[in-house]
Write a protein that holds these residues in place. Structure first.
Motif, PDB file in Angstrom:
ATOM      1  N   ALA A 244      21.493  96.350  16.987  1.00  0.00           N
ATOM      2  CA  ALA A 244      20.755  97.568  17.309  1.00  0.00           C
ATOM      3  C   ALA A 244      21.602  98.806  17.047  1.00  0.00           C
ATOM      4  CB  ALA A 244      20.328  97.540  18.780  1.00  0.00           C
ATOM      5  N   LEU A 245      22.839  98.790  17.510  1.00  0.00           N
ATOM      6  CA  LEU A 245      23.710  99.951  17.340  1.00  0.00           C
ATOM      7  C   LEU A 245      24.097 100.132  15.875  1.00  0.00           C
ATOM      8  CD1 LEU A 245      25.935  99.502  20.524  1.00  0.00           C
ATOM      9  CD2 LEU A 245      23.993 101.056  20.194  1.00  0.00           C
ATOM     10  N   ASP A 246      24.212  99.020  15.157  1.00  0.00           N
ATOM     11  CA  ASP A 246      24.498  99.107  13.726  1.00  0.00           C
ATOM     12  C   ASP A 246      23.329  99.746  12.983  1.00  0.00           C
ATOM     13  OD1 ASP A 246      26.113  98.244  11.265  1.00  0.00           O
ATOM     14  OD2 ASP A 246      24.167  97.291  10.908  1.00  0.00           O
ATOM     15  N   ARG A 247      22.102  99.355  13.339  1.00  0.00           N
ATOM     16  CA  ARG A 247      20.934  99.960  12.687  1.00  0.00           C
ATOM     17  C   ARG A 247      20.861 101.448  12.983  1.00  0.00           C
ATOM     18  NH1 ARG A 247      17.719 100.368   8.391  1.00  0.00           N
ATOM     19  NH2 ARG A 247      15.765 101.405   8.938  1.00  0.00           N
ATOM     20  N   LEU A 248      21.150 101.830  14.218  1.00  0.00           N
ATOM     21  CA  LEU A 248      21.140 103.237  14.591  1.00  0.00           C
ATOM     22  C   LEU A 248      22.146 104.020  13.753  1.00  0.00           C
ATOM     23  CD1 LEU A 248      20.069 105.392  16.612  1.00  0.00           C
ATOM     24  CD2 LEU A 248      21.902 104.681  18.173  1.00  0.00           C
ATOM     25  N   SER A 249      23.347 103.491  13.635  1.00  0.00           N
ATOM     26  CA  SER A 249      24.386 104.166  12.865  1.00  0.00           C
ATOM     27  C   SER A 249      24.058 104.194  11.380  1.00  0.00           C
ATOM     28  CB  SER A 249      25.727 103.460  13.090  1.00  0.00           C
ATOM     29  OG  SER A 249      26.740 104.008  12.273  1.00  0.00           O
ATOM     30  N   THR A 250      23.587 103.068  10.866  1.00  0.00           N
ATOM     31  CA  THR A 250      23.286 102.971   9.431  1.00  0.00           C
ATOM     32  C   THR A 250      22.162 103.915   9.036  1.00  0.00           C
ATOM     33  OG1 THR A 250      24.021 100.677   9.363  1.00  0.00           O
ATOM     34  CG2 THR A 250      22.570 101.407   7.591  1.00  0.00           C
ATOM     35  N   TYR A 251      21.114 103.954   9.845  1.00  0.00           N
ATOM     36  CA  TYR A 251      19.955 104.769   9.498  1.00  0.00           C
ATOM     37  C   TYR A 251      20.285 106.256   9.578  1.00  0.00           C
ATOM     38  CZ  TYR A 251      15.222 106.632   9.398  1.00  0.00           C
ATOM     39  OH  TYR A 251      14.096 107.345   9.064  1.00  0.00           O
ATOM     40  N   LEU A 252      20.968 106.668  10.649  1.00  0.00           N
ATOM     41  CA  LEU A 252      21.246 108.096  10.826  1.00  0.00           C
ATOM     42  C   LEU A 252      22.419 108.562   9.981  1.00  0.00           C
ATOM     43  CD1 LEU A 252      19.327 107.744  13.333  1.00  0.00           C
ATOM     44  CD2 LEU A 252      20.829 109.364  14.508  1.00  0.00           C
ATOM     45  N   TRP A 253      23.544 107.887  10.138  1.00  0.00           N
ATOM     46  CA  TRP A 253      24.789 108.441   9.621  1.00  0.00           C
ATOM     47  C   TRP A 253      25.136 107.951   8.222  1.00  0.00           C
ATOM     48  CZ3 TRP A 253      26.104 112.475  12.275  1.00  0.00           C
ATOM     49  CH2 TRP A 253      25.775 112.548  13.632  1.00  0.00           C
ATOM     50  N   GLU A 254      25.127 106.665   8.011  1.00  0.00           N
ATOM     51  CA  GLU A 254      25.542 106.146   6.703  1.00  0.00           C
ATOM     52  C   GLU A 254      24.491 106.435   5.632  1.00  0.00           C
ATOM     53  OE1 GLU A 254      26.822 102.059   6.961  1.00  0.00           O
ATOM     54  OE2 GLU A 254      27.648 102.405   8.970  1.00  0.00           O
ATOM     55  N   GLY A 255      23.235 106.189   5.962  1.00  0.00           N
ATOM     56  CA  GLY A 255      22.185 106.405   4.977  1.00  0.00           C
ATOM     57  C   GLY A 255      21.619 107.808   4.972  1.00  0.00           C
ATOM     58  N   ASP A 256      21.855 108.557   6.058  1.00  0.00           N
ATOM     59  CA  ASP A 256      21.326 109.920   6.193  1.00  0.00           C
ATOM     60  C   ASP A 256      19.792 109.954   6.008  1.00  0.00           C
ATOM     61  OD1 ASP A 256      21.828 112.604   6.793  1.00  0.00           O
ATOM     62  OD2 ASP A 256      21.864 113.193   4.683  1.00  0.00           O
ATOM     63  N   HIS A 257      19.129 108.893   6.484  1.00  0.00           N
ATOM     64  CA  HIS A 257      17.686 108.779   6.279  1.00  0.00           C
ATOM     65  C   HIS A 257      16.871 109.631   7.242  1.00  0.00           C
ATOM     66  CE1 HIS A 257      18.539 105.588   3.485  1.00  0.00           C
ATOM     67  NE2 HIS A 257      19.143 104.871   4.415  1.00  0.00           N
ATOM     68  N   LEU A 258      17.467 110.004   8.358  1.00  0.00           N
ATOM     69  CA  LEU A 258      16.720 110.814   9.327  1.00  0.00           C
ATOM     70  C   LEU A 258      16.346 112.170   8.742  1.00  0.00           C
ATOM     71  CD1 LEU A 258      15.540 111.175  12.133  1.00  0.00           C
ATOM     72  CD2 LEU A 258      17.810 111.847  12.959  1.00  0.00           C
ATOM     73  N   ARG A 259      17.116 112.651   7.831  1.00  0.00           N
ATOM     74  CA  ARG A 259      16.894 113.970   7.236  1.00  0.00           C
ATOM     75  C   ARG A 259      15.476 114.114   6.669  1.00  0.00           C
ATOM     76  NH1 ARG A 259      20.636 117.682   5.275  1.00  0.00           N
ATOM     77  NH2 ARG A 259      22.277 116.145   5.739  1.00  0.00           N
ATOM     78  N   THR A 260      14.923 113.032   6.148  1.00  0.00           N
ATOM     79  CA  THR A 260      13.603 113.092   5.498  1.00  0.00           C
ATOM     80  C   THR A 260      12.587 112.173   6.181  1.00  0.00           C
ATOM     81  OG1 THR A 260      14.295 111.393   3.922  1.00  0.00           O
ATOM     82  CG2 THR A 260      14.571 113.706   3.255  1.00  0.00           C
ATOM     83  N   TYR A 261      12.837 111.825   7.429  1.00  0.00           N
ATOM     84  CA  TYR A 261      11.993 110.838   8.111  1.00  0.00           C
ATOM     85  C   TYR A 261      10.523 111.228   8.143  1.00  0.00           C
ATOM     86  CZ  TYR A 261       9.857 108.372  12.032  1.00  0.00           C
ATOM     87  OH  TYR A 261       9.003 107.658  12.815  1.00  0.00           O
ATOM     88  N   GLY A 270      10.476  98.656   1.797  1.00  0.00           N
ATOM     89  CA  GLY A 270      11.862  99.066   1.920  1.00  0.00           C
ATOM     90  C   GLY A 270      12.316  99.202   3.361  1.00  0.00           C
ATOM     91  N   ALA A 271      13.631  99.191   3.551  1.00  0.00           N
ATOM     92  CA  ALA A 271      14.199  99.187   4.894  1.00  0.00           C
ATOM     93  C   ALA A 271      14.232 100.559   5.543  1.00  0.00           C
ATOM     94  CB  ALA A 271      15.619  98.621   4.834  1.00  0.00           C
ATOM     95  N   ASN A 272      14.153 101.637   4.763  1.00  0.00           N
ATOM     96  CA  ASN A 272      14.511 102.935   5.323  1.00  0.00           C
ATOM     97  C   ASN A 272      13.430 103.996   5.274  1.00  0.00           C
ATOM     98  OD1 ASN A 272      17.227 102.120   5.972  1.00  0.00           O
ATOM     99  ND2 ASN A 272      17.630 102.147   3.768  1.00  0.00           N
ATOM    100  N   TYR A 273      12.166 103.612   5.040  1.00  0.00           N
ATOM    101  CA  TYR A 273      11.113 104.625   5.118  1.00  0.00           C
ATOM    102  C   TYR A 273      10.873 105.046   6.562  1.00  0.00           C
ATOM    103  CZ  TYR A 273       7.949 100.700   6.256  1.00  0.00           C
ATOM    104  OH  TYR A 273       7.351  99.593   6.820  1.00  0.00           O
ATOM    105  N   SER A 274      11.269 104.188   7.522  1.00  0.00           N
ATOM    106  CA  SER A 274      11.174 104.532   8.945  1.00  0.00           C
ATOM    107  C   SER A 274      12.406 103.987   9.642  1.00  0.00           C
ATOM    108  CB  SER A 274       9.900 103.956   9.566  1.00  0.00           C
ATOM    109  OG  SER A 274       9.921 102.547   9.548  1.00  0.00           O
ATOM    110  N   SER A 275      12.576 104.349  10.900  1.00  0.00           N
ATOM    111  CA  SER A 275      13.811 103.984  11.602  1.00  0.00           C
ATOM    112  C   SER A 275      13.902 102.487  11.874  1.00  0.00           C
ATOM    113  CB  SER A 275      13.903 104.742  12.929  1.00  0.00           C
ATOM    114  OG  SER A 275      12.967 104.254  13.865  1.00  0.00           O
ATOM    115  N   LYS A 276      12.773 101.837  12.156  1.00  0.00           N
ATOM    116  CA  LYS A 276      12.729 100.410  12.483  1.00  0.00           C
ATOM    117  C   LYS A 276      13.562 100.077  13.723  1.00  0.00           C
ATOM    118  CE  LYS A 276      11.085  99.231   8.025  1.00  0.00           C
ATOM    119  NZ  LYS A 276      11.113 100.574   7.495  1.00  0.00           N
ATOM    120  N   PHE A 277      13.650 101.025  14.648  1.00  0.00           N
ATOM    121  CA  PHE A 277      14.365 100.770  15.903  1.00  0.00           C
ATOM    122  C   PHE A 277      13.541  99.927  16.877  1.00  0.00           C
ATOM    123  CE2 PHE A 277      16.461 105.219  15.355  1.00  0.00           C
ATOM    124  CZ  PHE A 277      17.350 104.710  14.422  1.00  0.00           C
TER     125      PHE A 277
END
Length: 505
Positions: A244-261, A270-277
């Motif tokens: 869970a914490l890895d997904r949170l970090s990967t989605y926000l920080w490593e992938g920077d996907h929140l910017r265009t959520y 695909g894995a990153n069109y949404s947060s999938k938390f």
């Protein structure tokens, strides 16, 4: 604080931001316990009018739960403790364990659903009868129930007023760090029954789904077939707090996907069109307040925009449904829903329902989503709305049967969110507007190149996008040219798709 405490884990399988664990950790000795309640597995009756049978937990969530329990046990063992696993009613298991180890108190998190609250009430009564002090906490939502501007019994039934009020008036509590976990009760203590400290085996997927066993210690090895993931899925969704914490970090920080959520959230592949938390939030491996704090940090370090607001907005939607089911209880799950509608006559056509569940309706956008759900236990928000609308608004089949099917299948099932959203689409929930979707128009809008449809319906691969979404328009010659024979390779539609819905956005 007493010398010995028990922490009863429920759907809070984490060590961070866990108030029940933190409170129990103030004791000198601590016994962590998880109960596999047989009432929560296997075939169950959905009671009331037009009752029916369904399975409460399917293989996808069972696999996720087993992995989450394995991880929690590992983390507690690393801290010098353990996680005891028992099969049985908590009202029986917990008082017996308390007597066996001399525990004076049991801490736990409350849950909002009526079934969960009934189990809590039964357990609290049994503990008190045994002279054990129950201590309950609230950790299910972003906003604490005690911080609401009104009692939960008076929460507005419409989301927008609720959202505006809590955004203006309700602070979000800070997360709690993982506590230092005290040792287990000592096996050589004269007041302790050493046999009670046997950790018990992790439950197998079959046991969680509802396999028969009489062993109170639960048994077993994982079931390889039940745990196999489908490589076509958007994410493998491993269970547990580190994942869970890895997904949170990967989605926000490593992938920077929140910017265009907000722009990508209606995606399908695909894995990153949404947060999938959601799987980790709903099994309690991830705290919604932890998500909020990470979003705040992201806004300070990177960007604050509509997308960062929207993720928090959707956590508040989740809160809203938790408080709605807490307020309305059993009424939430009735045919007429919160609106107590008596003007809707739900149909029951077993063959039509079966075709919907297996993705054989003849409407590709519906079928692709239902096949993804069956194969992976996950479905996009856009997909959930469309298949729910098709069942309730096009087939007029009881919305509760669809919601119960989702309860079985979803890896991220949550009672409040699942039934709340189904009732919403069916027009018996928290919105009086008609929510019927034009599934053909939705397919063209959100899957314009038919990539999603052909991903899950390979029999339609090679068709032009327009005909992949509407294969019934193919002439006999076109069917022969493309190697797709309607009624053989792919079913004819159950309804006239051109009459479906009114296409809400």
């Amino acid at each position: 604080m007493p010398e010995t405490a028990i922490v009863w884990f429920r759907r809070d399988l984490r060590t961070h931001d866990n108030e029940a664990l933190a409170a129990a950790a103030e004791a000198d000795r601590l016994l962590p316990v998880y109960c596999v309640d047989p009432r929560r597995t296997g075939e169950q009756a959905y009671g009331g009018r037009d009752s029916f049978q369904y399975r409460k937990v399917g293989r996808h969530r069972a696999r996720f739960r087993r992995e989450s329990l394995a991880d929690l046990r590992s983390r507690l063992r690393d801290a010098g403790s353990n996680l005891l696993i028992r099969r049985g009613r908590p009202a029986t298991v917990l008082p017996e364990l308390a007597a066996a180890v001399g525990a004076e108190t049991v801490t736990f998190h409350d849950l909002p659903g009526p079934e969960e609250r009934a189990i809590r009430a039964e357990t609290v009564a049994a503990l008190r009868d045994a002279g054990v002090v129950p201590r309950r906490f609230w950790g299910r939502t972003l906003h604490h129930v005690a911080d609401l501007p009104t009692p939960y019994t008076e929460v507005n039934d419409t989301f927008t007023p609720f959202k505006e009020r809590i955004e203006a008036d309700v602070p979000i509590r800070a997360t709690l760090s993982g506590p230092s976990v005290p040792p287990l009760p000592a096996a050589d203590d004269s007041d302790v029954d050493a046999a009670a400290l046997d950790a018990g085996d992790l439950p197998s997927v079959t046991t969680i789904v509802g396999g028969e066993t009489t062993d109170s210690h639960v048994s077993a090895e994982p079931d390889a077939d039940a745990e196999r993931s489908d490589e076509r899925g958007v994410h493998p969704f491993p269970g547990g707090e580190p994942a869970a914490l890895d997904r949170l970090s990967t989605y926000l920080w490593e992938g920077d996907h929140l910017r265009t959520y907000r722009e990508t959230r209606n995606g399908l592949l695909g894995a990153n069109y949404s947060s999938k938390f959601s799987p980790w939030l709903n099994e309690g491996c991830l705290s919604p307040r932890r998500v909020h704090e990470e979003v705040e940090s992201y806004e300070q370090d990177r960007v604050a925009n509509d997308s960062t607001y929207w993720l928090r907005f959707e956590l508040r939607w989740r809160d809203f449904f938790q408080f709605q089911v807490l307020q309305h209880g059993e009424q939430f799950f009735t045919p007429g829903g919160l609106r107590r509608r008596e003007d809707v006559e739900w149909r029951w056509e077993p063959n039509e329902f079966e075709r919907w569940t297996v993705g054989e309706t003849g409407v590709p956008f519906v079928d692709a989503n239902m096949r993804e759900l069956d194969a992976t236990g996950y479905l996009s928000n856009r997909g959930r709305q469309n298949v729910a609308s098709f069942l309730t608004n096009d087939l007029d089949i009881d919305w509760r049967r669809g919601a119960a099917h989702f309860e079985t299948q979803l890896v991220d099932y949550d009672p409040a969110s699942n039934y709340g959203n189904w009732a919403y689409i069916a027009g018996v929930g928290n919105d009086s507007r008609q929510r019927a979707f034009d599934v053909l128009e939705q397919a063209r809008k959100y899957d314009p190149d038919a990539a999603y449809v052909t991903h899950w319906l390979p029999e339609l691969d090679g068709l032009p996008p327009e005909t992949a979404h509407a294969p019934w328009t193919l002439s006999t010659d076109d069917q022969a040219a493309h190697g797709v024979e309607l009624g053989l390779d792919y079913p004819r539609p159950m309804i006239d798709p051109t009459t479906s819905g009114d296409d809400p956005t």
